[in-house]
Each structure stands twice: as C-alpha cells, then as structure tokens.
Design a protein around this motif. Structure first.
Motif, short mmCIF file in Angstrom:
data_model
loop_
_atom_site.label_atom_id
_atom_site.label_comp_id
_atom_site.label_asym_id
_atom_site.label_seq_id
_atom_site.Cartn_x
_atom_site.Cartn_y
_atom_site.Cartn_z
N GLY A 1 -64.89 -27.57 17.10
CA GLY A 1 -63.82 -28.42 16.59
C GLY A 1 -63.47 -28.12 15.15
N PHE B 1 -56.74 -32.34 18.47
CA PHE B 1 -58.09 -31.90 18.83
C PHE B 1 -58.87 -33.03 19.50
N SER C 1 -61.69 -24.72 15.14
CA SER C 1 -60.35 -24.79 15.74
C SER C 1 -59.37 -25.52 14.86
N VAL C 2 -59.79 -26.67 14.35
CA VAL C 2 -58.90 -27.45 13.49
C VAL C 2 -58.61 -26.68 12.20
N MET D 1 -56.78 -25.44 21.78
CA MET D 1 -56.31 -25.63 20.41
C MET D 1 -55.38 -24.50 19.96
#
Length: 166
Positions: A143, A74, A146-147, A31
């Motif tokens: 997730g 992602f 990271s997003v 990512m």
C-alpha cells in the motif's frame, strides 16, 4: 507451548506467504489503473451513483467520494481484496490447521504430550495470528509503495468538499 507455535509456524508459513504475494500483487496492479480511472471520473461517478452500486460498495464499507483521492482509492480496493480473499482464505486455513491433525491422525500423538488441549489449540491460534499479521504487514508495505507511486496523479488526502456535495 511456544515450541508448538514455532513448529506450527515453520510447517505452515509457505502457502500463506504465496497467498500474500498474490493478493499484494493484485492490489498493486489495481493501483496502477488509478490514473486511467480518475481520467474518466464523470463516467465513474455516474456508474457508482446507482442504487445497486451504492448497496454493493456499502457492504464493503467503500465511500464513493473518498475514491477521488489516492488513499481513498487504495483503501477501497485493498478493503475489497483483503475482506473477500483474505477472510475466506484464513478461515479455511485456520480450520485446516486442526483438520489436518485429525486427518493425519497426529492429534492423538499431540494428546500424549504433557500439554493441555487448550494449550495445543492456543498454540495453533497464535501461529495463525502470526501468519495473519505477516499478511497485513505485506499488504501495508504494498500500500505504501502503490500510493507513493500514484501520488503524483492526485492528492493524498480526501477532498472534504467532495464528501459534502449533493
């Protein structure tokens, strides 16, 4: 039966947790390349629009147009990592749970216990499902982090116009 599930969990949780950390860090590192990849979007579109890449990405359920958003990017990368690495690892891990009992000859000891063979395998299956659940919770946490870190570079949502362009 839940005593067996608890014991199985306590005996087996370390290796899957290490595996979860490895896969989560691979996804997190992937990512971090989002900004660079989106900077070269024209080159990416040319590369991903070939028939071979459409076939490969289609096998993993990756939508190329969706990769233009942070969430789509992602989901594409995490899907590939989780399907390939997670599927292979947990299939092996589940088989190893039973094979280890046979190899160490502890299955005969467990057969003496006042519990059916079905309940024994069900307890191993429940322990495996619990471990897989923790794996997916770890991937989901990575997730979100990271997003969230990459959201300043692109929108969170998929551009509906990009999906309909030909």
């Amino acid at each position: 039966m839940f005593t067996f599930v608890k014991n199985e969990w306590l005996r087996r949780y370390k290796a899957p947790m290490i595996f979860t950390l490895i896969v989560a860090s691979m996804i997190f590192i992937s990512m971090q390349f989002y900004k660079t990849i989106m900077g070269n979007l024209i080159l990416l579109d040319t590369f991903l629009s070939t028939d071979m890449m459409n076939g490969i990405l289609g096998a993993f359920g990756v939508d190329v147009a969706a990769m233009k958003s942070v969430v789509g990017f992602f989901s594409s990368y995490s899907t590939m990592w989780v399907m390939m690495a997670g599927g292979i690892y947990f299939a092996y891990f589940g088989a190893e749970m039973i094979a280890r009992e046979e190899r160490l000859n502890t299955i005969s000891y467990l057969a003496i216990k006042p519990m059916s063979r079905r309940a024994l395998f069900l307890s191993k299956w429940l322990a495996l499902q619990g471990i897989i659940l923790v794996f997916f919770m770890g991937i989901s946490l990575v997730g979100v982090l990271s997003v969230g870190m990459q959201s300043r570079y692109a929108p969170w949502t998929i551009n509906a116009e990009a999906l309909t362009e030909e």
